[in-house]
Design a protein around this motif. Structure first.
Motif, mmCIF file in Angstrom:
data_model
loop_
_atom_site.group_PDB
_atom_site.id
_atom_site.type_symbol
_atom_site.label_atom_id
_atom_site.label_comp_id
_atom_site.label_asym_id
_atom_site.label_seq_id
_atom_site.Cartn_x
_atom_site.Cartn_y
_atom_site.Cartn_z
ATOM 1 N N VAL A 269 0.299 -1.606 -0.178
ATOM 2 C CA VAL A 269 0.348 0.035 0.164
ATOM 3 C C VAL A 269 0.561 1.405 0.129
ATOM 4 O O VAL A 269 1.028 2.233 -0.634
ATOM 5 C CB VAL A 269 -1.124 -0.054 1.261
ATOM 6 N N THR A 277 -5.989 0.823 -6.950
ATOM 7 C CA THR A 277 -6.378 -0.296 -6.536
ATOM 8 C C THR A 277 -5.888 -1.747 -7.049
ATOM 9 O O THR A 277 -5.636 -2.812 -6.708
ATOM 10 C CB THR A 277 -7.599 -0.196 -5.830
ATOM 11 N N HIS A 281 -4.520 -5.100 -5.796
ATOM 12 C CA HIS A 281 -5.626 -6.461 -5.999
ATOM 13 C C HIS A 281 -4.220 -7.843 -6.740
ATOM 14 O O HIS A 281 -4.342 -8.489 -6.267
ATOM 15 C CB HIS A 281 -6.981 -5.915 -6.062
ATOM 16 N N LEU A 291 -7.421 -8.473 0.642
ATOM 17 C CA LEU A 291 -7.216 -6.795 1.681
ATOM 18 C C LEU A 291 -7.867 -7.526 2.982
ATOM 19 O O LEU A 291 -7.013 -6.696 3.688
ATOM 20 C CB LEU A 291 -8.152 -5.933 1.430
ATOM 21 N N GLY A 308 -12.497 -1.110 -1.678
ATOM 22 C CA GLY A 308 -11.527 -1.631 -2.212
ATOM 23 C C GLY A 308 -10.234 -0.765 -2.379
ATOM 24 O O GLY A 308 -9.334 -0.683 -2.565
ATOM 25 N N VAL A 309 -10.101 0.341 -1.885
ATOM 26 C CA VAL A 309 -9.642 1.710 -1.327
ATOM 27 C C VAL A 309 -8.732 1.631 -0.200
ATOM 28 O O VAL A 309 -9.845 1.920 0.999
ATOM 29 C CB VAL A 309 -10.847 3.137 -1.260
#
Length: 917
Positions: A269, A277, A281, A291, A308-309
């Motif tokens: 990250v 994103t 992934h 995640l 998802g962020v």
């Protein structure tokens, strides 16, 4: 979210929003230490503007600081900016900067994108007031910041607000905007904040924490749950720890307690471009992670995960994570990210992949170095010089051979030089020099760039010596390279005040140019002609005329010929060939407008200001010099800033504006101290002598002008037009009765006038003889005849004043009034108040009563209004005027409406007449 203890700061933001809603552009720079609440203030602004304004946001990302226009892509990515009615050069620049298209082969001007941003924001503001929020500016790429600051400075009458937030001491802090530094919270605000967060600390412990972190809100919240013993340990040093250190240590301890899989996921990250994103992934999947591994980090509020962020709650958490990760693990993460990016063929993804591969490399890797070089080339094509310098420097570290390393270090230095990073460029050149062999052409280019760099910021005399020595070494084997070196040596010698050495180098350049032939002959000829003109020696005009005949002013000159055009125009200005210089300036202005090239526009605007000053168009000269000064500041061209400030000082001195004149002189001298450009010492001495003479301080004038004479003699400069000390000194000597001293100066002045046949030198020489001679009519009449050819109304008025003074003292009042009235009208129209007052006093002594000064329509206009009025009066449309002045169309419309109202005109056709009346 409540903001405790920030009432004054919130009021400042409320005031900015109110200004924007009234149709004005407003700016505010918010600074402070990490965690002090800068982001919270931007959030407050966003909440306050919601529903009232279009909100555009971008945040600096440390990993993207070397990616040109990364922040600008964030800002404009969510709006249909491509629908704006942009001129073709602006559209091309903006699309290339945002990687929508490739840059044209000719490249883009460094600030061309800024003009595109300006007009996009202006178009948005025409539909709805807009607010631009820029967070963590200290981590934004330099190109985005430059473009946004360029636009912000020029959106004066568009409904756009700018809030820049950055940490204290950030090099990227915009200059010239209002600044608000956030202090720590006071005791009351601290208590409210801790109470809202439900702190478990007792009052004494809370007070201890507040003292330790100096009221920093983020630290108060994040450290409030620490054990009291840990708080004591953190504050046990003799001096308070920096907030960043305190927080990073606290975050680091939290990170260390996380599971290994969570730390690995967090590292990805931290290293991946923030909004990407899809790549995140893919990387996690490649590592058999997802995640859900971030849940422990989310539970302790290190990150937030939504739709998802993934976002770190504060950039310091990311910093702490990366710093506490072993280098080998970081390299492994970079390789994994590069592999995940391999499937994306977009330009942005390819460039990100290269940087990750570079970060993963252990030693030389020519493939990665070559790919980085490609990134640098693209950055330069969109004028991303700072980013290009970083890419070239990293490529040099990964280069396998010494020659490749030297070449890339040279390219890095050149890019840094063009980015205005002079100290960085100097360090890169020193490293390049160590890797360049004696036979290598890189050595020549290194020396040439070092010469330009030293001329600008260091010791130009040393630069000249090194360049001439290197040219001598190469002139037999590579005369073309020797000519390149001499082209850098000549201005270095001029800056250093070594006129004779500069002339000798110019003669060698001319000889080499003739030997090589082709365009080199033209370059050598122009260098010699320009030096002869600058030094006041005969023969330069003839050489320049031959070169002038070969210049294509109506076509599209190639980029390499543009500096030559500027050099010839400057020489013609020195020779008082104003019409020819203006023809070249018009060509340069046209090319600069077509390319939206702010950097190229500086020269014709600034030198045209000097011509306008000498031709008696002082209002236009003042407006032009101010515009050129601002453009030079935007482009980071320090000596060009000083050059235009010296023109502004001349104008102020001629008007008798003592404080303004001395302010500009001091600014120029500060640049001399930095760059060693001693030529400005001579120019400022001439300015100060002229100021003192105009104010009637004759002894002070003599002191200043005698120093100017000594400098001119030491520098080998006999030019009496650009360096006008001789007529001033002769007049001052005569006023003090030092006639023998005056004759020496007058003989020198008239001798040079006869030798060069320069009209203004002959005119001022005859004027000085008229002041000294018993029978003076013939001398003054000869001076007036020469003035008719010179086209210098201020100097003509001074001659008429001197003539009228002598006529009055001989009791020839009627003839005296004729001369004095003509002088008074010119001085009055020029707003040369100190000289107007002298003419007025002489007229009253003849018995004639006159007003103190006549007024004209242009007196009513500000410099900005006058700039617009002059462009429109010459036939420019509003859009053309905006492009030439690097402002928005809305700003032109605003100023033009005020011009019409002030001058009482209703059409463009009446404007020229009103400006002259």
């Amino acid at each position: 979210m409540a903001l405790f203890g920030r009432a004054p700061e919130c009021a400042a933001i409320d005031g900015l929003l109110a200004s924007v809603e009234t149709g004005l552009c407003a700016h505010l720079v918010i600074t402070g230490e990490a965690g002090i609440g800068k982001t919270a203030m931007l959030a407050y602004a966003a909440r306050s503007a919601a529903g009232r304004m279009l909100i555009l946001q971008a945040r600096g990302v440390r990993a993207e600081g070397d990616v040109p226009f990364a922040a600008l892509t964030q800002l404009l990515g969510a709006i249909p900016w491509d629908k704006a009615d942009l001129a073709p050069p602006q559209r091309v620049a903006l699309r290339a900067a945002l990687a929508v298209d490739e840059a044209p082969a000719t490249g883009l001007d460094r600030l061309a994108t800024g003009l595109g941003v300006l007009n996009v924001l202006s178009a948005l503001a025409a539909e709805r007031p807009s607010l631009v929020l820029l967070d963590d500016v200290q981590w934004m790429d330099a190109e985005s910041v430059q473009a946004l600051v360029f636009a912000a400075r020029r959106l004066r009458h568009d409904s756009v607000g700018f809030l820049f937030a950055l940490r204290d001491g950030g090099e990227a802090e915009p200059v010239g905007f209002p600044r608000m530094r956030l202090p720590g919270l006071d005791a009351t605000a601290t208590a409210h904040l801790l109470a809202e967060r439900g702190t478990r600390l007792r009052p004494a412990e809370a007070g201890r924490l507040a003292e330790l972190v100096r009221g920093n809100p983020l630290a108060l919240v994040d450290l409030a749950d620490l054990d009291p013993e840990r708080l004591h340990h953190l504050g046990s040093s003799a001096e308070p720890l920096p907030i960043g250190s305190v927080l990073e240590q606290a975050y680091g301890e939290q990170i260390d307690r996380l599971p290994a899989g969570t730390r690995r996921a967090l590292l990805f990250v931290a290293l991946i471009k923030e909004p990407d994103t899809q790549v995140l992934h893919a990387v996690l999947a490649g590592e058999n992670l997802d995640l859900t591994r971030l849940a422990p980090a989310e539970d302790v509020r290190l990150v937030s995960v939504g739709s998802g962020v993934v976002e770190f709650r504060h950039p310091l958490i990311s910093s702490a994570l990366v710093q506490r990760t072993a280098p080998s693990e970081r390299r492994s993460a970079h390789r994994a990210i590069a592999a995940a990016l391999g499937a994306d063929t977009s330009l942005q993804a390819r460039e990100q992949r290269v940087w990750h591969l570079a970060a993963a490399a252990y030693g030389p890797d020519e493939d990665v170095a070559a790919a980085l070089e490609e990134c640098a080339v693209r950055a330069i094509s969109v004028s991303g010089y700072a980013s290009a310098a970083t890419a070239y420097e990293r490529a040099a570290r990964l280069s396998a051979g010494r020659r490749e390393q030297a070449g890339r270090l040279l390219s890095a230095a050149s890019a840094a030089f063009h980015a205005g990073q002079s100290a960085r460029a100097g360090g890169l050149l020193e490293r390049a020099q160590r890797f360049a062999t004696v036979e290598d052409e890189v050595r020549c280019e290194v020396q040439a760039l070092r010469g330009r760099l030293e001329s600008r910021r260091g010791n130009p005399l040393d630069a000249y010596s090194g360049l001439v020595e290197e040219a001598a070494r190469l002139q037999e084997r590579r005369p073309d390279l020797a000519l390149v070196l001499l082209a850098s040596a000549i201005p270095a010698a001029v800056f250093a005040g070594r006129g004779e050495e500069a002339l000798a180098a110019a003669r060698r350049a001319d000889d080499l140019g003739r030997a090589v032939g082709g365009p080199y002959a033209l370059y050598g000829q122009c260098m010699l002609g320009g030096m002869l003109a600058l030094l006041g020696e005969p023969g330069g005009e003839q050489l320049l005329d031959v070169a002038f005949a070969q210049l294509d002013l109506d076509g599209r000159p190639p980029p390499q010929i543009l500096p030559l055009l500027g050099d010839v125009a400057y020489a013609y200005t020195i020779l008082e060939r104003f019409d020819d210089a203006q023809r070249i300036h018009r060509t340069l202005t046209r090319v600069a407008t077509e390319r939206a090239a702010a950097g190229l526009m500086i020269w014709p605007i600034g030198e045209q200001a000097l011509i306008d000053f000498r031709r008696g168009l002082w209002r236009a000269a003042h407006a032009g010099a101010l515009q050129a000064e601002q453009l030079a500041m935007d482009c980071g061209l320090d000596n060009e800033i000083a050059n235009n400030q010296h023109v502004l000082a001349w104008i102020a001195a001629s008007r008798g504006q003592e404080a303004e004149c001395r302010r500009y002189v001091e600014l120029v001298r500060q640049q001399v101290a930095v760059s060693g450009a001693r030529i400005f010492d001579l120019l400022t001495q001439c300015v100060l002598g002229h100021l003192e003479l105009g104010l009637g301080h004759v002894e002070q004038a003599i002191t200043e002008l005698e120093q100017a004479r000594e400098l001119a003699l030491a520098f080998g400069i006999r030019n009496m037009t650009h360096f006008q000390w001789a007529p001033e000194l002769a007049e001052a000597y005569i006023q003090r009765g030092r006639h023998a001293d005056a004759r020496v100066v007058i003989d020198l002045l008239t001798g040079i006038g006869e030798q060069t046949q320069t009209a203004i030198v002959r005119a001022t020489g005859s004027r000085c003889r008229g002041l000294l001679a018993e029978e003076f009519d013939e001398h003054f009449q000869r001076a007036l005849d020469h003035h008719r050819l010179a086209g210098r109304p201020f100097e003509l008025a001074r001659t008429r004043l001197c003539f009228g003074q002598r006529l009055r003292r001989r009791k020839r009042r009627s003839l005296a009034r004729e001369q004095l009235q003509a002088a008074w009208r010119t001085f009055s129209a020029l707003e040369a108040d100190c000289w107007t007052a002298r003419a007025h006093a002489e007229l009253e002594a003849t018995g004639l009563r006159m007003p103190a000064r006549a007024a004209s329509g242009a007196d009513l206009l500000t410099p900005q209004e006058l700039q617009v009025a002059l462009q429109v009066s010459e036939g420019a449309s509003n859009r053309e005027a905006a492009e030439r002045l690097f402002v928005s169309v809305k700003t032109v419309e605003y100023h033009l409406s005020r011009v019409y109202r002030k001058l009482g005109v209703g059409s463009r056709a009446d404007l020229s007449v009103a400006l002259r009346s």
